[in-house]
Design an enzyme around this catalytic site. Structure first.
Site, PDB file in Angstrom:
ATOM      1  N   ASP A 179       0.872  -1.165   0.000  1.00  0.00           N
ATOM      2  CA  ASP A 179       0.000   0.000   0.000  1.00  0.00           C
ATOM      3  C   ASP A 179       0.913   1.220   0.000  1.00  0.00           C
ATOM      4  OD1 ASP A 179      -2.074   1.811   0.110  1.00  0.00           O
ATOM      5  OD2 ASP A 179      -3.136   0.834   1.753  1.00  0.00           O
TER       6      ASP A 179
HETATM    7  C1  BGC Z   1      -5.014   3.249   0.098  1.00  0.00           C
HETATM    8  C2  BGC Z   1      -5.050   2.209  -0.991  1.00  0.00           C
HETATM    9  C3  BGC Z   1      -4.891   2.885  -2.316  1.00  0.00           C
HETATM   10  C4  BGC Z   1      -3.607   3.676  -2.326  1.00  0.00           C
HETATM   11  C5  BGC Z   1      -3.346   4.399  -3.622  1.00  0.00           C
HETATM   12  C6  BGC Z   1      -3.830   4.163  -0.005  1.00  0.00           C
HETATM   13  O1  BGC Z   1      -3.965   5.224   0.867  1.00  0.00           O
HETATM   14  O2  BGC Z   1      -5.027   2.616   1.347  1.00  0.00           O
HETATM   15  O3  BGC Z   1      -6.244   1.496  -0.941  1.00  0.00           O
HETATM   16  O4  BGC Z   1      -4.922   1.931  -3.333  1.00  0.00           O
HETATM   17  O5  BGC Z   1      -3.674   4.658  -1.302  1.00  0.00           O
HETATM   18  O6  BGC Z   1      -4.200   5.443  -3.816  1.00  0.00           O
END
Ligand code: BGC
Length: 980
Positions: A363
């Site tokens: 993530d």
């Molecule tokens: C989120 C993810 C997301 C990523 C990219 C993160 O803050 O937890 O679910 O895919 O950002 O935007």
């Protein structure tokens, strides 16, 4: 039965520990690149002892009183002593506090997650054979810099998508463009804003789950996106107030698993990679990671082995079985080891036991260490930056190049990381240049709505301005699917009278026969029925609750191309020659005198209310990601109560429509006699109003069922259902002590009556179920067949450390343009030299405990999705279902399994097994014309019939006693059953 004791079971109670927290991103020590040596276990103990040291019992506690003279004489001395003492205390506190803070910053408690090494290589599954063959050819030609390039993001806002890898130019492997999110293409124009995952879950319709995934992927490809950052099957919904539950499909692992797998199959049928997320136990937004909450560390979700398998990892198992290309590891720690550096989770469970063949992506900034995360099974870091946003100091990038050169990261691991990424690309057919033209990249920018812009706005380096937004319309006719999902995902909770469906002329029957006016007077109340001032996208990332609620907020939200509000659709639907509409699109109370006069005269009132939540990087009012409670927001309860009291002088019917991210407590009004109907429309996306009208007017017979339990209070969900709102330590600890008992399993266990149970939903026509039979497809046996040898072998490459030339900054005609903060894989000659020197100097990376002892392979593993035998069907249950009413409609037969009720001592396994009253293990959706019937079949696999035995470390079927299969239309309406 005795409560399950997590301390004896696997993960939580393991005595071997693993510590993967690392705060030095670019260490000068060439061996320990990106890593902090493990802190010896005894140090923690010493600190604890120091902090709790008792006062010295030998010190006198009483001194004789001094005489007055001596007292005066000594006063100044006392003052001095006190002052000195105070100063010393102050210094001690300061230093201690400082050290404590430093310790807090650097030394979260030791992990309680067992080590699992080495990282299993991809390429053991027949289903991926060809892709690995092709990948091996390509990877064998790559330089180290190229391998680092394709496994490290180029940095936050360094590409047009939210995540971008660099290409392997020499071998022709493209940059990969990764884009959120689960409900549509985030930060893009002219796309479809599909209903959210929770609405999809509420459809209980596998075909729609698939169709939505496919349509989403068609749009992704047309926008130049290689991988969709979805679906989301974690959070599972342990806590009903959890901020991101709505991105997933509901609070049951089986439902999440089916919906996730169907979505993945739909997405990947178009050649787009799906990324199932967030692995794992990222159940709340508070403290999901440190920086948003001013903490040195993220929360640790402490989960025992059985619960991990039967609840949280279950849907990921379905995703892997469905062939998912990528898995995103989550921000939080699990058992005090960061999920993206937890070898038990990534190497052990995901790659060995579940046989995951794609790549693990972090993530965004969930990677918290360098070398150790590679060893633990992370394959790609996103967005590439290091411990902080946009700092350009990757934990991989050139640090990974160094770590391979100095021998810390084995070449085999680096090759496996790269091979997994390339194999996933081939597996999706993205090497087909007709479908995936090279060097095109996304035709939109995530960072600007202007046509012109720079490609890497994250870099302060001056760049040329180019067309970044081509405004390609990719919506096709996907609004049809969006509308269908929204309509089928609308749950009818109450319908007395029945007041619904409405007719175009308003009510089918006048409330007041003496009413002499020409037209039926209908009131529409609540801002949730109306538009959002400033348009549907006025709050960035949809991070506020205004107007009608179409989605939650955060990375899972998109820019609405349009949003059909309920009031718009209702205006069109009611026949204005028959109906007089009165709109009161506000939640403002009290009503004015003139409003009261109008309301007093209404024949029917429709009240719209909602509850919003989202991702923790945004807050709206007191909703910091997670909701603070389960009540309706914006005065919703009071609005309903007031309308009920006033509508037609308190004598007219009231229909309540709810848009919400999850369960809401309805106790303040649900039993009011005026509230005749309640429609739970979840989060419907762009087609909101149209889909709602479809259901309210009966164009679509409601067939949505709750994907969660609606309790009578938040407390009813038990201690495990409560978000941890205040940190309870330097590393906030959340013990999942309730084990398997979340949502309906908790309500069942504790005998708590919910307001509306999991799986509940009404129709305009009645259905009857009967005649359940079960057929044995395979004879029961406790354990699956032993793990087979791998059918195919992972590719092998030379394990020699590559020459430094492979990672030196390219020169001459190959020279690359350097953008400040952009993540590159290259090293200066000096850096490369130092890396080699430290290797030759015999310095050794301090590998984690257990690193040198290969973990035993899991008997539950052996192929993509685990031991193939787990997916074999052992029992087939059949039931007859009949539409006994006068309208056509779709029914959702649900199968719940109760495990054999055998005395503990005689159960196979350890004899300490506690089972939920029932668990969902099958569902279908069947459309039936009035009076028609059909046979419905449920296939129960070995995994469906087993529990995870922590001693045996395998899925075990119970040989004694009988399984009971209950079938019905909700988790508490199970009229037919059959035993096996
Ligand atoms: C989120 C993810 C997301 C990523 C990219 C993160 O803050 O937890 O679910 O895919 O950002 O935007």
């Amino acid at each position: 039965m005795a409560a399950h004791d997590p301390s004896k079971q696997g993960l939580l109670g393991s005595t071997s520990t693993e510590h993967h927290v690392d705060y030095s991103s670019d260490s000068d020590d060439n061996v320990n690149i990106n890593t902090t040596p493990k802190r010896p276990a005894h140090r923690q103990k010493q600190q604890r002892t120091r902090r709790t040291q008792p006062t010295n019992p030998t010190l006198p506690t009483f001194q004789p009183l001094p005489t007055r003279k001596s007292w005066l004489a000594r006063r100044s001395r006392y003052c001095l002593i006190f002052a000195a003492f105070g100063l010393i205390l102050f210094v001690i506190l300061l230093v201690g506090g400082g050290l404590g803070y430093k310790a807090a910053l650097q030394e979260p408690p030791y992990g309680l997650s067992p080590p699992w090494y080495p990282s299993p290589k991809g390429g053991i599954a027949g289903t991926w054979y060809e892709s690995y063959q092709k990948a091996a050819k390509l990877v064998s030609k790559m330089t180290l810099a190229e391998k680092v390039n394709i496994t490290t993001g180029v940095g936050w806002q360094m590409g047009l998508a939210v995540g971008t890898t660099a290409p392997a130019v020499l071998v022709g492997f493209p940059a990969l463009q990764l884009q959120d999110g689960p409900l549509g293409i985030r930060n893009a124009d002219n796309i479809t804003a599909f209903p959210a995952g929770i609405t999809v879950g509420a459809t209980w319709n596998r075909q729609l789950m698939y169709a939505r995934g496919k349509a989403h992927a068609i749009e992704a490809r047309a926008k130049g996106v290689n991988a969709i950052l979805g679906p989301c099957v974690g959070p599972l919904g342990r806590m009903p107030a959890g901020g991101r539950n709505w991105e997933g499909f509901g609070s049951d692992p089986y439902l999440q698993g089916v919906a996730g797998a169907e979505t993945i199959k739909g997405i990947q049928s178009e050649g787009v990679m799906a990324t199932v997320k967030h692995f794992i136990a990222n159940e709340q937004e508070h403290f999901r990671q440190p920086w948003e909450w001013g903490l040195p560390n993220a929360i640790s979700s402490n989960v025992d082995d059985r619960t991990l398998h039967e609840l949280y990892a279950w849907p990921f198992g379905d995703a892997v079985k469905a062939g998912v290309a990528s898995v995103m590891c989550s921000y939080n720690m699990v058992n005090n080891s960061y999920a993206c550096g937890n070898s038990k989770l990534l190497n052990g469970i995901l790659k060995d036991e579940l046989g995951f063949q794609g790549f693990v992506m972090s993530d965004w900034l969930a990677q918290r260490a360098g070398v150790s995360t590679a060893l633990a099974g992370l394959d790609m870091t996103m967005p590439g930056d290091g411990l902080r946003w946009a700092n350009g100091k990757s934990l991989w990038g050139k640090e990974l190049s160094k770590a391979v050169l100095n021998g810390s990261v084995p070449v085999e691991r680096m090759d496996d990381m790269a091979t997994r990424v390339v194999a996933a690309w081939y597996q999706m057919g993205q090497d087909n240049e007709e479908k995936w033209p090279r060097d095109k990249g996304p035709n939109f920018s995530s960072w600007t709505n202007e046509q012109m812009g720079v490609v890497s706005p994250g870099s302060p380096t001056e760049q040329e301005t180019v067309v970044v937004n081509q405004f390609v319309d990719v919506q096709a006719n996907h609004s049809v699917i969006a509308r269908q999902v929204a309509a089928e995902g609308t749950v009818l909770l109450k319908n007395e009278g029945p007041v619904l469906p409405l007719s175009r002329a308003g009510l089918r029957k006048r409330q007041d026969a003496n009413d002499t006016s020409d037209r039926v007077k209908i009131g529409i109340f609540g801002e949730d029925a109306g538009p959002i001032p400033g348009g549907p996208n006025s709050c960035p990332d949809r991070g506020c609750n205004q107007g009608t609620l179409g989605s939650g907020w955060g990375s899972g939200a998109v820019e609405f191309p349009y949003l059909v509000t309920p009031v718009e659709a209702l205006r069109k639907q009611f026949d204005s020659s028959e109906v007089e509409l009165h709109e009161h699109l506000s939640n403002q109370l009290p009503f004015s005198l003139s409003e009261k006069a109008v309301i007093d005269d209404l024949d029917l009132c429709l009240v719209f209310v909602n509850a919003d939540a989202g991702e923790g990087f945004k807050a709206w009012e007191n909703v910091r990601g997670d909701r603070p409670d389960l009540f309706l927001q914006k005065n919703g309860d009071a609005l309903i109560q007031e309308v009920a009291a006033r509508c037609g002088g308190g004598f007219s019917d009231v229909v309540v429509v709810i848009h919400a991210v999850g369960p809401v407590v309805m106790e303040r009004w649900i039993d009011l006699p005026q509230i005749k109907a309640v429609v739970f429309a979840n989060l419907p996306g762009e087609e909101s109003g149209n889909a709602l009208v479809d259901v309210l007017f009966g164009h679509v017979n409601p067939s949505g069922h709750l994907p969660f339990t609606i309790g009578k209070s938040l407390e009813d969900y038990g201690p495990g259902g409560q978000v941890l709102y205040l940190p309870n330590g330097v590393v906030p600890q959340q013990n999942f002590s309730e084990g398997l008992y979340v949502d309906y399993r908790w309500f069942d266990k504790k005998g708590i009556t919910p307001r509306f149970e999991f799986g509940y939903g009404l129709s305009y026509t009645p259905f009857e179920l009967g005649n359940a039979t079960v057929k044995t497809m395979r004879p029961k046996s406790a354990l699956p067949f032993p793990r087979l040898d791998d059918l195919v072998e992972p590719p092998t490459y030379s394990t020699d450390i590559p020459p430094v030339e492979e990672v030196l900054w390219p020169k001459g005609d190959k020279e690359v343009r350097k953008l400040d903060k952009y993540i590159y894989p290259y090293l200066s000659a000096e850096e490369a030299h130092n890396a080699v020197a430290s290797r030759n100097g015999g310095k050794k990376y301090p590998y984690p405990d257990g690193y040198d002892t290969p973990a035993p392979l899991s008997q539950a593993g052996g192929d993509e999705g685990g031991n193939p035998e787990l997916w074999a069907v052992y029992a087939k249950v059949t039931v007859d279902v009949r539409n006994t009413g006068k309208a056509a409609g779709a029914v959702v037969p649900q199968l719940y399994l109760s495990y054999p009720d055998v005395p503990k001592e005689s159960a196979n396994g350890p004899g300490q097994v506690d089972f939920p009253v029932k668990v969902l293990r099958g569902f279908d959706k069947v459309y039936l014309e009035a009076g028609k019937s059909a046979k419905v079949e449920f296939n129960l696999t070995r995994r469906d019939l087993s529990y995870w035995d922590v001693e045996v470390q395998n899925w075990v079927m119970i040989m004694e006693g009988e399984y009971t299969f209950h079938v019905g239309q909700s988790s508490r309406d199970l009229p037919v059953s059959v035993t096996w």
